[in-house]
Structure formats: structure tokens, C-alpha cells
Design a protein around this motif. Structure first.
Motif, PDB file in Angstrom:
ATOM      1  N   LYS A  70       0.845  -1.196   0.000  1.00  0.00           N
ATOM      2  CA  LYS A  70       0.000   0.000   0.000  1.00  0.00           C
ATOM      3  C   LYS A  70       0.885   1.254   0.000  1.00  0.00           C
ATOM      4  N   ALA A  71       1.912   1.240   0.854  1.00  0.00           N
ATOM      5  CA  ALA A  71       2.829   2.376   0.934  1.00  0.00           C
ATOM      6  C   ALA A  71       3.488   2.626  -0.420  1.00  0.00           C
ATOM      7  N   LEU A  72       3.974   1.551  -1.022  1.00  0.00           N
ATOM      8  CA  LEU A  72       4.649   1.696  -2.311  1.00  0.00           C
ATOM      9  C   LEU A  72       3.697   2.200  -3.394  1.00  0.00           C
ATOM     10  N   LYS A  73       2.445   1.737  -3.321  1.00  0.00           N
ATOM     11  CA  LYS A  73       1.451   2.199  -4.296  1.00  0.00           C
ATOM     12  C   LYS A  73       1.257   3.706  -4.187  1.00  0.00           C
ATOM     13  N   VAL A  74       1.150   4.180  -2.933  1.00  0.00           N
ATOM     14  CA  VAL A  74       0.959   5.615  -2.720  1.00  0.00           C
ATOM     15  C   VAL A  74       2.162   6.391  -3.242  1.00  0.00           C
ATOM     16  N   LEU A  75       3.357   5.921  -2.906  1.00  0.00           N
ATOM     17  CA  LEU A  75       4.570   6.601  -3.356  1.00  0.00           C
ATOM     18  C   LEU A  75       4.640   6.620  -4.882  1.00  0.00           C
ATOM     19  N   ARG A  76       4.320   5.468  -5.451  1.00  0.00           N
ATOM     20  CA  ARG A  76       4.390   5.350  -6.916  1.00  0.00           C
ATOM     21  C   ARG A  76       3.457   6.367  -7.575  1.00  0.00           C
ATOM     22  N   THR A  77       2.269   6.544  -7.009  1.00  0.00           N
ATOM     23  CA  THR A  77       1.313   7.500  -7.561  1.00  0.00           C
ATOM     24  C   THR A  77       1.780   8.933  -7.328  1.00  0.00           C
ATOM     25  N   ASP A  78       2.180   9.222  -6.094  1.00  0.00           N
ATOM     26  CA  ASP A  78       2.608  10.590  -5.761  1.00  0.00           C
ATOM     27  C   ASP A  78       3.806  11.026  -6.593  1.00  0.00           C
ATOM     28  N   LEU A  79       4.684  10.078  -6.917  1.00  0.00           N
ATOM     29  CA  LEU A  79       5.968  10.460  -7.499  1.00  0.00           C
ATOM     30  C   LEU A  79       6.053  10.208  -8.995  1.00  0.00           C
ATOM     31  N   LYS A  80       4.908   9.919  -9.563  1.00  0.00           N
ATOM     32  CA  LYS A  80       4.820   9.614 -10.983  1.00  0.00           C
ATOM     33  C   LYS A  80       5.700  10.534 -11.833  1.00  0.00           C
ATOM     34  N   ASP A  81       5.534  11.847 -11.656  1.00  0.00           N
ATOM     35  CA  ASP A  81       6.253  12.816 -12.488  1.00  0.00           C
ATOM     36  C   ASP A  81       7.751  12.781 -12.235  1.00  0.00           C
ATOM     37  N   TYR A  82       8.139  12.579 -10.987  1.00  0.00           N
ATOM     38  CA  TYR A  82       9.553  12.603 -10.657  1.00  0.00           C
ATOM     39  C   TYR A  82      10.263  11.345 -11.126  1.00  0.00           C
ATOM     40  N   LEU A  83       9.542  10.216 -11.083  1.00  0.00           N
ATOM     41  CA  LEU A  83      10.167   8.971 -11.528  1.00  0.00           C
ATOM     42  C   LEU A  83      10.394   8.985 -13.027  1.00  0.00           C
ATOM     43  N   TYR A  84       9.518   9.660 -13.717  1.00  0.00           N
ATOM     44  CA  TYR A  84       9.670   9.791 -15.158  1.00  0.00           C
ATOM     45  C   TYR A  84      10.977  10.495 -15.476  1.00  0.00           C
ATOM     46  N   ILE A  85      11.231  11.587 -14.777  1.00  0.00           N
ATOM     47  CA  ILE A  85      12.476  12.328 -14.950  1.00  0.00           C
ATOM     48  C   ILE A  85      13.654  11.403 -14.685  1.00  0.00           C
ATOM     49  N   PHE A  86      13.470  10.555 -13.685  1.00  0.00           N
ATOM     50  CA  PHE A  86      14.571   9.681 -13.320  1.00  0.00           C
ATOM     51  C   PHE A  86      14.936   8.707 -14.425  1.00  0.00           C
ATOM     52  N   ILE A  87      13.926   8.192 -15.085  1.00  0.00           N
ATOM     53  CA  ILE A  87      14.175   7.287 -16.211  1.00  0.00           C
ATOM     54  C   ILE A  87      15.001   7.999 -17.283  1.00  0.00           C
ATOM     55  N   LEU A  88      14.697   9.288 -17.483  1.00  0.00           N
ATOM     56  CA  LEU A  88      15.463  10.064 -18.469  1.00  0.00           C
ATOM     57  C   LEU A  88      16.936  10.134 -18.085  1.00  0.00           C
ATOM     58  N   ILE A  89      17.187  10.418 -16.807  1.00  0.00           N
ATOM     59  CA  ILE A  89      18.572  10.489 -16.336  1.00  0.00           C
ATOM     60  C   ILE A  89      19.268   9.155 -16.579  1.00  0.00           C
ATOM     61  N   LEU A  90      18.541   8.103 -16.246  1.00  0.00           N
ATOM     62  CA  LEU A  90      19.089   6.767 -16.366  1.00  0.00           C
ATOM     63  C   LEU A  90      19.474   6.463 -17.808  1.00  0.00           C
ATOM     64  N   LEU A  91      18.567   6.777 -18.722  1.00  0.00           N
ATOM     65  CA  LEU A  91      18.827   6.521 -20.132  1.00  0.00           C
ATOM     66  C   LEU A  91      20.027   7.321 -20.606  1.00  0.00           C
ATOM     67  N   LYS A  92      20.088   8.574 -20.161  1.00  0.00           N
ATOM     68  CA  LYS A  92      21.171   9.447 -20.538  1.00  0.00           C
ATOM     69  C   LYS A  92      22.497   8.867 -20.056  1.00  0.00           C
ATOM     70  N   ASN A  93      22.521   8.422 -18.799  1.00  0.00           N
ATOM     71  CA  ASN A  93      23.746   7.856 -18.254  1.00  0.00           C
ATOM     72  C   ASN A  93      24.180   6.596 -18.990  1.00  0.00           C
ATOM     73  N   LYS A  94      23.189   5.818 -19.396  1.00  0.00           N
ATOM     74  CA  LYS A  94      23.505   4.599 -20.143  1.00  0.00           C
ATOM     75  C   LYS A  94      24.220   4.936 -21.448  1.00  0.00           C
ATOM     76  N   ASN A  95      23.735   5.998 -22.086  1.00  0.00           N
ATOM     77  CA  ASN A  95      24.351   6.429 -23.337  1.00  0.00           C
ATOM     78  C   ASN A  95      25.788   6.898 -23.126  1.00  0.00           C
ATOM     79  N   LEU A  96      25.995   7.515 -21.966  1.00  0.00           N
ATOM     80  CA  LEU A  96      27.329   8.031 -21.684  1.00  0.00           C
ATOM     81  C   LEU A  96      28.347   6.903 -21.512  1.00  0.00           C
ATOM     82  N   LEU A  97      27.871   5.775 -21.038  1.00  0.00           N
ATOM     83  CA  LEU A  97      28.797   4.671 -20.760  1.00  0.00           C
ATOM     84  C   LEU A  97      29.340   4.034 -22.036  1.00  0.00           C
TER      85      LEU A  97
END
Lengths: 186, 329
Positions: A159-186
């Protein structure tokens, strides 16, 4: 207070509430100490308030805030030499435009938002979550400590994770971008 | 993003997995899920990040944002430039005014207590007399601080389920914008959202008196198993004998559909799970007979999916149902 000042104060408060927690976690990465971090973040906001009539309230302030906190943190480290011996001291040569800086900023912001989200969880749910995440307790240990079933611990955790996942939807999206970018850098 | 309904279900599994509490079989299940679709793998990564950062050491530091704001506020307020001369007199006058108006606000705000819920939450409150109120989403109750001393009155906007502590001496009265409901001691649900054309009172046990606020003396007795509908249009009260358990499924998670069409099912799901449901036009004549007890949304959707051959997509808070439609029987 005039009407304009009132609006200005309101915007100031919004800016503060939006960023304070993330900025503290950000400063804490370099200073290793929450109280000094809070002081530094407060000082940045006081500066903004003192120059409020010249401050551009319409412009996104995130980069400005993080840069200011970063610079003040570095000055603090320089003025308090004892901090130099800390493990993180070498981060002092980050340039503000670097991608490490941006990533560190985004991660701190995400952490701040996660913390705010955790603080909003129902009491019991939060207690269970924190026992697991911050005290490293197993589900069975939590169940025993609180006198509830393991199934309940399991439910409350997801339940806690579900709430966090919903609340942070926008921020996690940004995180995926960072991740992809870093992968490209490697 | 084109999420599949599979996205809702694995939260339990993912949480358990990251907590290191999964069995071998569950690990295999998760591995298969990850391989099934690229979206699943992305969701896995997001979850992994969420999991890692939500346990990071930084978060052990407690930051109370209200306290910090008060601290900052006191600092900047102390830094205002001093005022002299005429300005000072005005400032004093203004501060006296401010004190007076704060006084009024102060008295007002201490007299009433309000509890409200947001878009996607429900909450349970216990009133000073021990009565229990479950508030559905987007709802608000307001009552006097002295609630229980001589009277038990409260205002309701939205929807709530009441379990009222019996007390014949002190009647329990709920007012909505149009309706007034008087209770002795009973369990019932009141649905009085602004956008709906009627105020719906569904009684589970005991009895209540329902009246319009304009004509408080014309009371209609609603007993257990009945629903009273107060039409906002003409303020008439209509009694429906069969209770519809779906009306308070948001609290009980019990739903029952008897040859119900899909638009009705969608309405109930929206109210129960705080989501919105979009239906393709050709699905509107699909009918279903099914009941659910304490199941989460993913399970309910699964049943609809397999019974009616639907395709289900999830976008943010919206469930989109599509499919080839149903043959009229």
C-alpha cells in the motif's frame, strides 16, 4: 501588508514548501550534517526574501535554488576546515553546469518528495514502512513487534509503495530520463 | 504511455521482491513478468529506483516543513524595516485592526472542527460521542467543538457512512445543503455530492428520518434495507425498498451486479475505487451478473475482462475499456 506583498509572500511560501526538503537533503550530501544543511537552505530563502522586489517570481527557481545552496555549502566547507576530511569533500570541484550536479539535484528533489509522501502515509502504514526501510526489520519481525499478521505487513508495505508510486509519478519519469542518458554516456 | 492492466497487479510482488521476502516461485513469476513486455521492465526500473531512494539514509532525517516555515517566517518578519512618524501610527492602527480581525477568525476557527478527504482518499473519524464516520473521497464534515453536549449536529458535503452511537436523549442530525437526516442510533450511508441530482440515504441497520431542509417537519422514515432519495429538483423524498449494497461498496468493498449494464458497473467502480472509467460506445449494452467481496480493482477488472472479452488499458487514473461489444440476448 499590501495586496501585492501578500501575493509575494504567498508565492514565497509556495516556493519554500516545494523545495525546502529536497534542498536540505542536497546540502546534507556535501555537509553530512542536517542542522547545518537546514541553516544554509534557510539563509538562501532569507536572501531571496530580502531581494524580493528584484526577484523574478515567474521564472522557475529550481536551478537557482540548488546552485545557491551548493555554493553556500562549498563556502561552508571552506570556512569550516574540519569538513574537508569527510569522504565527500572532493565533490567540492563539481561545476554547476555538469551532469553530476544536475543528477544530484534531481535525486535530492526526488528524495525530498519521497519523504513528504512518506510523511503523509496513514500512521500505521508509515510505521511499518519505516521499520522495514529504515530499521531493516524483516516482515516477520515487524509482524511480531506490532502483533499483526505477516499478510498485513505485506499489504501495508505494498500500500505504501502504491501511494509513493502514484505521488511520485512525475519525478520517476524524470529519473528514467537520467538513467537513459547515463547509459548512453557509458 | 500505453500501460496494460498488468501494471496494476505486480505492486505486491515487486514490493515483496525488493524487500527480499519472495519465494523461489514468486521470483520466477516476477522474472517472467519482466520479460513479457518492455513496459514491464520500465516499470520494474522505476520501482527499483523508488525502492532504493525511499530507503536512502538521507530520508532518516526528519524535516517538518510546517515547523521550518514558521521558523523562517519568524526570521523574515523580524527583519521588516522599522516604521516611524505617521507611518508608524498607521502601522499601529493596522496592527490593532489585525489583532481584532485575527481575534474573530480565531474564535470562529476554534468553534468548528472540519475533516475532509481529497480526490483519491477515504478516511475514518471517531466523533466525540463515539460514532464512527467513514468519509468517501472529496467529502467534508464540519461540527461544533461542543459536539455531543446537548446536541449532535454536523454538516456533510459529499458522501459518508455513519455508524452512530445510540443515544435517545441526544438526536444525531446531519445536514447537507438540501437534506436533513435525523438519527437515533444506526448505520447508514449518506451520498450528497454537489453534482448529483439527489441526496441518497441508504440504511443498513436501525432507522433514520429524512427531510428536506426547507420543510423540516415533513419527515420520511427510512428503515434498514431501504434507500431514501431526496430529489434536489422538487425536494420530494422517494423510498426504494431494495437496498443497493453497491452504494457503499467504497467502504465495504462488497459489490453485487444482477444483469447490470456496463455503464452502471463503471459508475460503481468509479465510486468504489476512486478512478475514472471510460467505456467504448459499443460496450454500453454489455450486461453482467457477478458479485465481488473485498477484491482489489485489478481482480475485478480481470473478471470483467474474461467475462465480457474486454480490452483494458490504464492511463494514470483512468481505466479505458474497449472491445468488440456484446450480442443482445
Amino acid at each position: 501588508m499590501t495586496q501585492d506583498e501578500h501575493i509575494q509572500k504567498k508565492k514565497f511560501e509556495e516556493l519554500f514548501r516545494e523545495h525546502f526538503t529536497g534542498l536540505c537533503y542536497f546540502a546534507q550530501k556535501y555537509l553530512g550534517d542536517l542542522d547545518s544543511s537546514k541553516e544554509i537552505v534557510h539563509s538562501v530563502f532569507i536572501k531571496i526574501w530580502e531581494s524580493r522586489n528584484d526577484f523574478d517570481w515567474e521564472k522557475p527557481a529550481k536551478s537557482y535554488l540548488f546552485t545557491s545552496v551548493y555554493n553556500r555549502s562549498m563556502n561552508f566547507i571552506r570556512d569550516n576546515k574540519k569538513f574537508v576530511s569527510s569522504d565527500d569533500a572532493e565533490t567540492g570541484n563539481l561545476t554547476v553546469e555538469s551532469s553530476e550536479f544536475t543528477d544530484s539535484m534531481e535525486i535530492s528533489e526526488l528524495e525530498g518528495k519521497i519523504k513528504e509522501s512518506i510523511l503523509k502515509l496513514p500512521e500505521k502504514c508509515r510505521e511499518i514502512f519505516e521499520l522495514n526501510r529504515f530499521e531493516g526489520k524483516k516482515y516477520s519481525e515487524i509482524a511480531e513487534k506490532l502483533g499483526i499478521s505477516i499478510k498485513t505487513v505485506e499489504n501495508q508495505m505494498s500500500k505504501a509503495l502504491k501511494v509513493l508510486r502514484t505521488d511520485l509519478k512525475d519525478y520517476l519519469y524524470i529519473f528514467i530520463l537520467i538513467l537513459l542518458k547515463n547509459k548512453n554516456l557509458l | 504511455m500505453n500501460n496494460n492492466t498488468e501494471h496494476i497487479e505486480p505492486v505486491e510482488l515487486l514490493t515483496k521482491y525488493f524487500a527480499g521476502e519472495t519465494s523461489e516461485a514468486e521470483n520466477t513469476q516476477l522474472a517472467e513478468w519482466r520479460k513479457a513486455m518492455p513496459e514491464n521492465e520500465e516499470e520494474y526500473i522505476r520501482f527499483e529506483k523508488l525502492w532504493n531512494y525511499s530507503g536512502s539514509d538521507a530520508l532518516k532525517s526528519e524535516i517538518n516543513i510546517d515547523k521550518e516555515w514558521n521558523y523562517l517566517n519568524s526570521k523574515i518578519s523580524g527583519k521588516e524595516k522599522p516604521v516611524f512618524g505617521v507611518g508608524r501610527i498607521i502601522a499601529i492602527a493596522a496592527s490593532i485592526l489585525l489583532i481584532i480581525s485575527l481575534g474573530i477568525v480565531g474564535i470562529r476557527s476554534t468553534q468548528y472542527i472540519s475533516q475532509k478527504t481529497g480526490n483519491t482518499e477515504t478516511a475514518e473519524y471517531i466523533l466525540p460521542d463515539g460514532s464512527i464516520i467513514n468519509l468517501n473521497a472529496n467529502s467534508k464534515i464540519t461540527y461544533n467543538k461542543k459536539f455531543g453536549e446537548g446536541s449532535r449536529k454536523l454538516k456533510l458535503q459529499g458522501e459518508a457512512f455513519f455508524n452512530v452511537t445510540p443515544n435517545k436523549e441526544v438526536p444525531f442530525v446531519i445536514s447537507t445543503r438540501q437534506a436533513s437526516i435525523e438519527v437515533v442510533g444506526t448505520k447508514f450511508n449518506v451520498k450528497a455530492y454537489k453534482h448529483q441530482a439527489e441526496v441518497k440515504v441508504t440504511v443498513t441497520s436501525g432507522k433514520v428520518n429524512l427531510s428536506s431542509r426547507k420543510e423540516p417537519r415533513v419527515k420520511t422514515l427510512i428503515i434498514a434495507g431501504e434507500t431514501g432519495n431526496l430529489k434536489k429538483e422538487n425536494l420530494s423524498v422517494e423510498k426504494i425498498e431494495l437496498e443497493n449494497i453497491n452504494d457503499y461498496a467504497w467502504k465495504t468493498l462488497e459489490m453485487s451486479f444482477n444483469n447490470a449494464d456496463l455503464p452502471e458497473v463503471a459508475d460503481v467502480l468509479e465510486n468504489t475505487y476512486h478512478i475514472s472509467v471510460q467505456l467504448e460506445e459499443k460496450l454500453k449494452n454489455c450486461r453482467i451478473t457477478v458479485s465481488f467481496e473485498n477484491q482489489d480493482l485489478a481482480d475485478v477488472l480481470k473478471v470483467l475482462k474474461s467475462t465480457l472479452g474486454l480490452k483494458i488499458q490504464v492511463e494514470n487514473n483512468t481505466i479505458i475499456l474497449s472491445g468488440s461489444g456484446c450480442i443482445q440476448e
